[in-house]
Design a protein around this motif. Structure first.
Motif, PDB file in Angstrom:
ATOM      1  N   ARG A 184      17.873 -50.679  16.708  1.00 25.95           N
ATOM      2  CA  ARG A 184      18.116 -51.686  15.662  1.00 25.95           C
ATOM      3  C   ARG A 184      19.363 -51.343  14.865  1.00 25.95           C
ATOM      4  NH1 ARG A 184      12.506 -51.933  14.567  1.00 25.95           N
ATOM      5  NH2 ARG A 184      12.740 -50.472  12.834  1.00 25.95           N
ATOM      6  N   SER A 185      19.773 -50.072  14.920  1.00 24.45           N
ATOM      7  CA  SER A 185      20.928 -49.610  14.142  1.00 24.45           C
ATOM      8  C   SER A 185      22.228 -49.645  14.941  1.00 24.45           C
ATOM      9  CB  SER A 185      20.681 -48.180  13.666  1.00 24.45           C
ATOM     10  OG  SER A 185      19.406 -48.051  13.118  1.00 24.45           O
ATOM     11  N   ILE A 186      22.184 -50.145  16.173  1.00 24.28           N
ATOM     12  CA  ILE A 186      23.389 -50.220  17.009  1.00 24.28           C
ATOM     13  C   ILE A 186      23.688 -51.685  17.291  1.00 24.28           C
ATOM     14  CG2 ILE A 186      24.462 -49.503  19.179  1.00 24.28           C
ATOM     15  CD1 ILE A 186      22.281 -47.259  19.254  1.00 24.28           C
ATOM     16  N   GLY A 187      24.836 -52.152  16.849  1.00 23.77           N
ATOM     17  CA  GLY A 187      25.223 -53.542  17.046  1.00 23.77           C
ATOM     18  C   GLY A 187      26.112 -53.723  18.259  1.00 23.77           C
ATOM     19  N   VAL A 188      26.059 -54.919  18.813  1.00 23.44           N
ATOM     20  CA  VAL A 188      26.939 -55.296  19.924  1.00 23.44           C
ATOM     21  C   VAL A 188      27.669 -56.567  19.506  1.00 23.44           C
ATOM     22  CG1 VAL A 188      27.103 -55.847  22.367  1.00 23.44           C
ATOM     23  CG2 VAL A 188      25.276 -54.348  21.569  1.00 23.44           C
ATOM     24  N   ARG A 189      28.984 -56.492  19.436  1.00 24.02           N
ATOM     25  CA  ARG A 189      29.805 -57.659  19.101  1.00 24.02           C
ATOM     26  C   ARG A 189      30.289 -58.282  20.408  1.00 24.02           C
ATOM     27  NH1 ARG A 189      33.383 -55.384  15.580  1.00 24.02           N
ATOM     28  NH2 ARG A 189      32.042 -55.676  13.779  1.00 24.02           N
ATOM     29  N   ILE A 190      29.668 -59.409  20.791  1.00 18.66           N
ATOM     30  CA  ILE A 190      29.952 -60.061  22.067  1.00 18.66           C
ATOM     31  C   ILE A 190      30.973 -61.173  21.850  1.00 18.66           C
ATOM     32  CG2 ILE A 190      28.945 -61.297  24.027  1.00 18.66           C
ATOM     33  CD1 ILE A 190      26.244 -60.007  23.241  1.00 18.66           C
TER      34      ILE A 190
END
Length: 475
Positions: free
Chosen positions: A122-128
């Motif tokens: 939940r603490s790792i984002g992915v900017r697609i």
């Protein structure tokens, strides 16, 4: 009926304006050179800890170094959770921030390692990133042809009238084009209340209509406009453009969507359950491919674990290994314990944390607040809770905060305001503080009362001699 309506409105207002213990925190209160201001953005004192938190903030924003861990250690009531909240507020909405209490891991239906894995992801984002074809321009004219035949039956059934067509004329500074409209596009334009002079964007793939604002060239069409009316320039160049659209999601959200038959609806129901390791491996592989192709980028966020001494040796061993992963977030943990036992073992260690895990940590200590700091914090809390208090009452409340605890003094603010309201007063005075101080005991007075009357309680384990010894130690 009017009275009932008024009551429901007041209840809604109360629910919206609920004030939390850290709702006054707006950031870390640092200047451009990462120096801590004495009192800023809801933060008071703790200059050394806030400067250290500012450096951690820079580390997080750069997003280049993963797997770092920070320990916020200090006595109860010295602002450890406030520091973590300040970091979260300073990061903004773009960077993921997940917060859990260590005791939560032992009360979930999931295993401890699964709960920690979900918190980490939940603490790792992915900017697609993806490219979409859009049509962007100023509306010159909308013409809708409504057929006479079948209009009544279509209206009765609530459906779009068969054969309903129209024309939309859009322009930029360089060109103007007429588009033929179908029933669905007419309905979408109607929902957005698009009219001549609006600047809109149409997504060719989904048919979504977005109203960007009102053309600045039509600003003089009306003598008065609403406060939410936004004027924008007429677009330049071609009507049809390729635009990059960015979606920000977390790895956990992708896990849930791909592991449940109901897809993203599981995110709203909260029924995530155990997620198989094979699913996560496939997702990690896919995200790695997107990174190589330039379609996505990883945004390492922050996982904050409060009361970390409640974790056992198994959880610490798992975190030790998880922090070595290249997609690990920044881990921020907090504890108010000194040298105590490591849960699940007979060994004692500083803060109840194993030595090998302590060796990974950047340790930030918080110091007890001074009398001046307590006064400033009470001033901020009075403003936050909308309580007007006289200067003498604030002096007394500050003295109570120094002699007992800051948390106890903060709890007396609202209680004193209610006592003031009961006597139809508008400003909280010394008498109101004294009244609630007599009604609600602090820890020291409550302990003294227990020592005095402990023989009258059902179970008491302290003998009379020990009680006298404890009184002597306190004095």
């Amino acid at each position: 009926m009017a009275e009932l309506k008024r009551l429901s409105e007041s209840r809604d207002l109360t629910r919206i304006e609920r004030i939390g213990a850290h709702s006054h925190i707006r950031g870390l209160g640092l200047d451009s050179s990462l120096e801590a201001r004495e009192a800023s953005e809801g933060m008071v004192g703790q200059l050394h800890a806030r400067r250290a938190a500012g450096l951690i903030l820079q580390l997080i924003r750069q997003g280049k170094i993963a797997g770092r861990a920070v320990l916020l250690a200090g006595q109860p009531g010295t602002g450890k959770t406030a520091l973590a909240m300040g970091i979260a507020k300073s990061l903004g909405a773009e960077t993921p921030f997940a917060s859990v209490a260590a005791s939560e891991l032992f009360s979930l239906d999931l295993s401890k390692t699964e709960a920690l894995t979900q918190a980490l992801r939940r603490s790792i984002g992915v900017r697609i990133k993806e490219e979409a074809e859009i049509i962007e321009g100023e509306v010159v004219e909308i013409c809708i042809d409504r057929p006479l035949s079948g209009a009544g039956s279509a209206a009765a059934s609530g459906a779009t009238a068969p054969g309903k067509t129209g024309r939309l004329t859009l322009k930029t500074t360089d060109m103007e084009t007429v588009y033929e409209l179908g029933g669905k596009m007419i309905e979408a334009l109607g929902k957005e209340k698009v009219q001549s002079g609006d600047v809109i964007a149409l997504d060719k793939a989904s048919g979504k209509v977005t109203k960007l604002g009102r053309s600045i060239g039509r600003s003089r069409d009306y003598d008065a406009v609403g406060p939410n009316t936004k004027f924008v320039k007429c677009p330049e160049g071609e009507l049809q453009k390729r635009k990059e659209v960015v979606h920000c999601v977390t790895l956990h959200e992708i896990d849930v969507i791909n592991s449940r038959t109901q897809g993203f609806l599981a995110l709203f129901t909260g029924d995530t359950g155990e997620i198989r390791a094979e699913v996560r491996e496939q997702i990690d592989t896919k995200v790695a491919e997107w990174r190589e192709e330039g379609k996505a980028e990883i945004v390492p966020g922050v996982l904050f674990i409060d009361e970390v001494h409640m974790l056992d040796i198994e959880c610490f061993s798992f975190l030790n290994r998880a922090l070595e992963n290249d997609m690990a977030p920044i881990l921020v943990i907090a504890t108010n314990r000194g040298i105590t036992s490591i849960r699940g073992t007979n060994y004692r260690s500083p803060h109840g944390i194993p030595p090998d895990f302590l060796d990974r940590l950047l340790i930030v200590t918080t110091q007890p607040y001074t009398e001046d700091d307590i006064r400033k914090i009470l001033d901020i809390r009075c403003d936050e809770e909308d309580v007007e208090m006289s200067g003498e009452a604030k002096v007394l409340l500050t003295k109570i905060g120094v002699e007992t605890s800051l948390r106890y003094a903060i709890n007396l603010i609202t209680s004193a305001a209610l006592a003031c309201q009961k006597r139809n007063g508008k400003v909280v005075e010394i008498d109101d503080i004294s009244r609630v101080y007599g009604l609600f005991l602090d820890v020291k007075r409550s302990t003294q009362y227990l020592m005095e009357y402990q023989s009258q309680y059902m179970f008491h384990e302290i003998a009379a001699g020990e009680a006298d010894g404890d009184d002597a130690m306190q004095s």
